[in-house]
Design a protein around this motif. Structure first.
Motif, PDB file in Angstrom:
ATOM      1  N   ILE A   1      -8.317  -0.123  -3.647  1.00  0.00           N
ATOM      2  CA  ILE A   1      -7.353   0.711  -4.369  1.00  0.00           C
ATOM      3  C   ILE A   1      -7.139   0.159  -5.767  1.00  0.00           C
ATOM      4  O   ILE A   1      -7.019   0.906  -6.745  1.00  0.00           O
TER       5      ILE A   1
ATOM      6  N   VAL B   1       0.811  -1.215   0.000  1.00  0.00           N
ATOM      7  CA  VAL B   1       0.000   0.000   0.000  1.00  0.00           C
ATOM      8  C   VAL B   1       0.845   1.266   0.000  1.00  0.00           C
ATOM      9  O   VAL B   1       0.525   2.227  -0.695  1.00  0.00           O
TER      10      VAL B   1
ATOM     11  N   VAL C   1      -3.454  12.389 -16.835  1.00  0.00           N
ATOM     12  CA  VAL C   1      -3.744  11.008 -17.191  1.00  0.00           C
ATOM     13  C   VAL C   1      -5.147  10.956 -17.761  1.00  0.00           C
ATOM     14  O   VAL C   1      -6.119  11.274 -17.088  1.00  0.00           O
TER      15      VAL C   1
ATOM     16  N   LEU D   1      -4.997  11.305  -1.296  1.00  0.00           N
ATOM     17  CA  LEU D   1      -3.680  11.675  -1.795  1.00  0.00           C
ATOM     18  C   LEU D   1      -3.621  11.671  -3.311  1.00  0.00           C
ATOM     19  O   LEU D   1      -2.943  12.500  -3.914  1.00  0.00           O
ATOM     20  N   SER D   2      -4.352  10.739  -3.959  1.00  0.00           N
ATOM     21  CA  SER D   2      -4.219  10.653  -5.414  1.00  0.00           C
ATOM     22  C   SER D   2      -4.949  11.796  -6.111  1.00  0.00           C
ATOM     23  O   SER D   2      -4.662  12.091  -7.266  1.00  0.00           O
ATOM     24  N   THR D   3      -5.903  12.436  -5.428  1.00  0.00           N
ATOM     25  CA  THR D   3      -6.642  13.505  -6.089  1.00  0.00           C
ATOM     26  C   THR D   3      -6.360  14.864  -5.483  1.00  0.00           C
ATOM     27  O   THR D   3      -7.043  15.825  -5.811  1.00  0.00           O
ATOM     28  N   ASP D   4      -5.373  14.944  -4.586  1.00  0.00           N
ATOM     29  CA  ASP D   4      -5.067  16.205  -3.933  1.00  0.00           C
ATOM     30  C   ASP D   4      -6.277  16.707  -3.140  1.00  0.00           C
ATOM     31  O   ASP D   4      -6.511  17.901  -3.018  1.00  0.00           O
TER      32      ASP D   4
ATOM     33  N   LEU E   1      -7.500   1.967  -9.297  1.00  0.00           N
ATOM     34  CA  LEU E   1      -6.394   2.078 -10.248  1.00  0.00           C
ATOM     35  C   LEU E   1      -6.787   1.588 -11.626  1.00  0.00           C
ATOM     36  O   LEU E   1      -6.365   2.151 -12.638  1.00  0.00           O
TER      37      LEU E   1
ATOM     38  N   ALA F   1       0.826   7.752  -5.844  1.00  0.00           N
ATOM     39  CA  ALA F   1      -0.337   8.635  -5.940  1.00  0.00           C
ATOM     40  C   ALA F   1       0.047  10.062  -5.569  1.00  0.00           C
ATOM     41  O   ALA F   1      -0.432  11.023  -6.172  1.00  0.00           O
ATOM     42  N   THR F   2       0.922  10.189  -4.564  1.00  0.00           N
ATOM     43  CA  THR F   2       1.355  11.525  -4.152  1.00  0.00           C
ATOM     44  C   THR F   2       2.274  12.160  -5.186  1.00  0.00           C
ATOM     45  O   THR F   2       2.143  13.356  -5.473  1.00  0.00           O
TER      46      THR F   2
ATOM     47  N   LEU G   1      -5.839   8.925 -10.341  1.00  0.00           N
ATOM     48  CA  LEU G   1      -4.697   8.636 -11.217  1.00  0.00           C
ATOM     49  C   LEU G   1      -5.157   8.255 -12.622  1.00  0.00           C
ATOM     50  O   LEU G   1      -6.072   7.487 -12.783  1.00  0.00           O
TER      51      LEU G   1
ATOM     52  N   ARG H   1      -1.458  19.405 -13.080  1.00  0.00           N
ATOM     53  CA  ARG H   1      -0.554  18.286 -12.952  1.00  0.00           C
ATOM     54  C   ARG H   1       0.444  18.292 -14.091  1.00  0.00           C
ATOM     55  O   ARG H   1       0.157  18.752 -15.188  1.00  0.00           O
ATOM     56  N   GLU H   2       1.627  17.730 -13.778  1.00  0.00           N
ATOM     57  CA  GLU H   2       2.641  17.604 -14.811  1.00  0.00           C
ATOM     58  C   GLU H   2       2.181  16.598 -15.859  1.00  0.00           C
ATOM     59  O   GLU H   2       2.374  16.771 -17.049  1.00  0.00           O
TER      60      GLU H   2
ATOM     61  N   VAL I   1       0.514   4.583  -2.375  1.00  0.00           N
ATOM     62  CA  VAL I   1       0.246   5.910  -1.817  1.00  0.00           C
ATOM     63  C   VAL I   1       1.348   6.889  -2.215  1.00  0.00           C
ATOM     64  O   VAL I   1       1.067   8.034  -2.584  1.00  0.00           O
TER      65      VAL I   1
ATOM     66  N   ALA J   1      -6.454  -2.635  -0.065  1.00  0.00           N
ATOM     67  CA  ALA J   1      -5.735  -2.691  -1.336  1.00  0.00           C
ATOM     68  C   ALA J   1      -6.647  -3.149  -2.459  1.00  0.00           C
ATOM     69  O   ALA J   1      -6.474  -2.726  -3.613  1.00  0.00           O
TER      70      ALA J   1
ATOM     71  N   PHE K   1       2.230  11.889  -8.308  1.00  0.00           N
ATOM     72  CA  PHE K   1       1.508  12.404  -9.458  1.00  0.00           C
ATOM     73  C   PHE K   1       0.945  13.796  -9.217  1.00  0.00           C
ATOM     74  O   PHE K   1       0.559  14.474 -10.163  1.00  0.00           O
ATOM     75  N   ASN K   2       0.870  14.227  -7.965  1.00  0.00           N
ATOM     76  CA  ASN K   2       0.424  15.579  -7.677  1.00  0.00           C
ATOM     77  C   ASN K   2       1.590  16.519  -7.383  1.00  0.00           C
ATOM     78  O   ASN K   2       1.378  17.643  -6.952  1.00  0.00           O
TER      79      ASN K   2
ATOM     80  N   LEU L   1      -7.024   7.171   2.511  1.00  0.00           N
ATOM     81  CA  LEU L   1      -5.704   7.781   2.284  1.00  0.00           C
ATOM     82  C   LEU L   1      -5.408   7.851   0.793  1.00  0.00           C
ATOM     83  O   LEU L   1      -4.999   8.888   0.273  1.00  0.00           O
ATOM     84  N   TYR L   2      -5.642   6.717   0.101  1.00  0.00           N
ATOM     85  CA  TYR L   2      -5.356   6.698  -1.330  1.00  0.00           C
ATOM     86  C   TYR L   2      -6.239   7.700  -2.060  1.00  0.00           C
ATOM     87  O   TYR L   2      -5.765   8.458  -2.908  1.00  0.00           O
TER      88      TYR L   2
END
Lengths: 82, 249
Positions: free
Chosen positions: B150, A64, B101, B239-242, B154, A71-72, B249, B97-98, A68, B147, A74-75, B235-236
């Motif tokens: 997650i 995990v 996706v 964090l993945s979407t700010d 993904l 995922a971080t 992602l 974002r750089e 994580v 997971a 990418f921002n 958490l995922y």
């Protein structure tokens, strides 16, 4: 003797992987190398008989936390400055 | 500056390596950890007190239950903190974002995930329920369960995963896990024991005090599993979407 060799090999690899994860500029590569570090730690725990700890390391450390971290990343800016 | 930091780290590393030779060798019966009366007490009495074969789980969930309860609370607070910091950040965050996706869910990936997610979830439940007999327990089972969600996020996108496990429900489930844990502790308090003294649960359930501790450990692990599952996914998602909770992602 076999286990000694195995442990020595893993410990050497651990040092290499730890340095490498700080060395690389690309943060995604760094996260993946860090997952390898966790997996090597997991092997080491399992070999020492601490199976519960090895299991936690495999799920949390190699699983995990890598997702994580990526995922971080990418921002953030993907390339580290130093 | 960088060179000075490198030399400092090298010195500390050498110091640690030098100090490490004072450690007892691995498996040494004379080492403080092996010869302490606490360790031998656990080894001698776990089977008699609780009938749990996996001593690690017995120490984790029973003898040191208070510690594990607040570990679960720490996981909960960490998830809550990440969520509220990212959610409550400045609204005018326009930073792009750089990497944008932009993709369609892949046929091969989604069908593979469709096949393996049930297997992962069954395995997670097995690890959770079998934690006091074999290695595993609430934390590992909960992480494997989280997971699987997650993995859905993904391979499709975050929206698909959030439709199955909305973020509000995540925190409800996480809080429920702590309520289960603390509830078992409080129940044994009301039955005349101390907080988390599971043996007193035998007064209301038709089992011996040893088996009460055995089954209470399972209940406690289920509470931990609830919290960890929900917080891992939250958490995922954060964090993945700010913190925006859309287009992950």
């Amino acid at each position: 003797m076999g286990l000694e060799l195995f442990n020595t090999l893993i410990l050497c690899l651990l040092v290499v992987v730890a340095v490498l994860s700080l060395w690389v500029r690309d943060l995604v590569v760094s996260a993946v190398v860090f997952a390898i570090y966790s997996f090597l730690m997991c092997l080491l725990w399992a070999e020492m008989g601490a199976v519960d700890v090895a299991f936690t390391e495999a799920t949390v450390g190699a699983g995990v936390s890598t997702v994580v971290l990526i995922a971080t990343v990418f921002n953030l800016k993907r390339k580290a400055k130093d | 500056m960088k060179k000075a930091a490198f030399i400092l780290i090298l010195c500390i590393g050498l110091l640690l390596a030098w100090a490490a030779k004072d450690f007892p060798s691995w498996g040494d019966p004379q080492s403080p950890a092996s010869s302490s009366p606490v360790a031998s007490h656990f080894i001698a009495n776990t089977g008699v007190d609780t009938e749990v074969p996996n001593m690690v789980t017995a120490v984790l969930a029973d003898y040191r239950g208070f510690d594990t309860m607040f570990e679960t609370v720490v996981v909960f607070i960490a998830g809550l903190a990440v969520f509220s910091i990212l959610r409550g950040g400045p609204k005018n965050r326009t930073r792009d974002r750089e990497f944008v996706v932009d993709f369609e869910p892949d046929l091969i990936v989604t069908n593979t995930v469709r096949l393996i997610v049930p297997v992962i979830q069954i395995f997670a439940l097995y690890v959770l329920a079998h934690g006091h007999v074999s290695p595993g327990g609430g934390f590992q089972g909960g992480v494997a369960m989280g997971a699987s969600f997650i993995l859905i996020a993904l391979s499709w996108d975050l929206k698909t995963a959030l439709a199955r496990f909305p973020i509000e429900r995540c925190f409800t489930v996480a809080a429920l896990g702590i309520v289960i844990y603390a509830g078992i502790g409080l129940l044994s308090l009301f039955l005349g024991g101390e907080f988390l003294d599971y043996a007193h649960l035998a007064k209301i359930f038709p089992v011996s005090p040893e088996m009460a501790r055995y089954h209470a450990m399972l209940g406690v692990e289920i509470g931990v599993g609830f919290t960890v599952t929900a917080i891992m996914f939250a958490l995922y998602a954060s964090l993945s979407t700010d913190g925006r909770m859309r287009d992950g992602l």
